[in-house]
Design an enzyme around this catalytic site. Structure first.
Site, PDB file in Angstrom:
ATOM      1  CG  ASP A   1       2.406  -0.805   2.359  1.00 20.69           C
ATOM      2  OD1 ASP A   1       2.360  -2.043   2.396  1.00 20.69           O
ATOM      3  OD2 ASP A   1       2.555  -0.156   1.313  1.00 20.69           O
TER       4      ASP A   1
ATOM      5  CG  HIS B   1      -3.540  -6.903  -0.040  1.00 19.96           C
ATOM      6  ND1 HIS B   1      -3.268  -6.877  -1.393  1.00 19.96           N
ATOM      7  CD2 HIS B   1      -2.460  -6.328   0.568  1.00 19.96           C
ATOM      8  CE1 HIS B   1      -2.103  -6.307  -1.605  1.00 19.96           C
ATOM      9  NE2 HIS B   1      -1.584  -5.972  -0.431  1.00 19.96           N
TER      10      HIS B   1
END
Length: 318
Positions: free
Chosen positions: A148, A217
């Site tokens: 991330d 995403h």
């Protein structure tokens, strides 16, 4: 020569531990809050002084509903409540929050110690809307198993993406921040194949290489300006959870020069974009909070002490 305002530690290095405190201010608690915000930098220095390797820092933000109660003066141009989003399948709620304290360090005990000092000063004047302790997981991965924060801007690009400039001169050096708490259904997620997970995220799980999968995403969160340039935010997301309770989550926190960029990302996720109805990660991750704050520069916070004194001292007799 005009001295540029000193930003809070928004652009500080990522750390391995964090504490997120979202508070609401009780009626009558405003003077206590102002004094704490004015003393915040000194409080952080005192707690972190004996542990220079701990990299302790804190960023404070003020919500739209609390701004006029705490600040005697104009408002930041784009400060507003978090916009609730209701898509066909998924919901981004707007939840209460007058103050945000984002604490970071290389050790969780330092976040705890500073958080305890903040709450000691504020207790009786605020209520806790949310409290989350975050941690770095393995090699910068979230609890879904993917890296991330890969595309965070760095150096001058980060400052340009995050810090307000001449467009709102009275608040130059400040920033906007949106926070959301997401809870993951890891059991359902882990029933997918790695290839299915990669299609949803838009990255290879092992190598972290982008795949440019349509509707992923990554693609939905890539925002471009009118000239085709990518508009960026600075994320400092942290995993959190409790294995015993079966709780697995990600605390999203995105700093930006304008909240428009982050809000457009969220619109793409929850309301869709073109033929894509929603971000498929939301089928496994549920947003349970959502709040927007303005992060003033450090000098602005220190000046709030003068406002607190002015409001509690009796007016002089003529």
């Amino acid at each position: 020569m005009v001295r540029m305002p000193t930003p809070q530690s928004v652009l500080g290095p990522t750390t391995t531990a964090s504490l997120f405190l979202v508070l609401t201010v009780d009626t009558g608690g405003e003077p206590v809050v102002r004094e704490l915000l004015a003393d915040l930098a000194g409080l952080q220095r005192s707690v972190g002084f004996g542990h220079p390797d701990g990299k302790l820092s804190v960023v404070a933000g003020i919500g739209s509903a609390a701004w006029d109660r705490l600040v005697d003066g104009p408002r930041p141009a784009q400060l507003h409540p978090f916009p609730e989003l209701r898509g066909a399948r998924h919901h981004a709620p707007a939840t209460p929050g007058d103050l945000l304290f984002h604490l970071r360090a290389s050790r969780q005990d330092l976040c705890f110690a500073l958080g305890a000092e903040i709450m000691t000063r504020l207790r009786g004047s605020v209520a806790v809307a949310d409290e989350v302790s975050g941690f770095t997981y393995l090699d910068q991965r979230d609890l879904l198993g993917f890296v991330d924060g890969t595309e965070n801007p760095t150096g001058p690009a980060a400052a340009d993406a995050v810090l307000i400039g001449a467009e709102d001169q009275g608040f130059a050096g400040g920033s906007y921040v949106i926070v959301q708490k997401y809870l993951h259904d890891v059991d359902a997620w882990n029933q997918l194949t790695v290839e299915q997970q990669e299609q949803i995220i838009g990255r290879r799980k092992l190598s972290n290489i982008e795949t440019d999968t349509p509707g992923s995403h990554v693609v939905l969160n890539t925002i471009t300006g009118p000239d085709g340039e990518q508009r960026q935010i600075l994320r400092d997301n942290m995993p959190f959870g409790s294995p015993g309770k079966g709780e697995f989550g990600t605390y999203f926190i995105g700093y930006a020069r304008t909240p428009d960029v982050t809000e457009e990302m969220l619109r793409h996720m929850f309301l869709g974009d073109g033929p894509v109805s929603h971000d498929r990660i939301l089928d496994f991750s549920t947003a349970v909070t959502g709040t927007l704050f303005f992060v003033p520069h450090a000098d602005f916070l220190e000046g709030l002490a003068d406002e607190a004194v002015a409001l509690v001292e009796p007016a002089a007799d003529n």
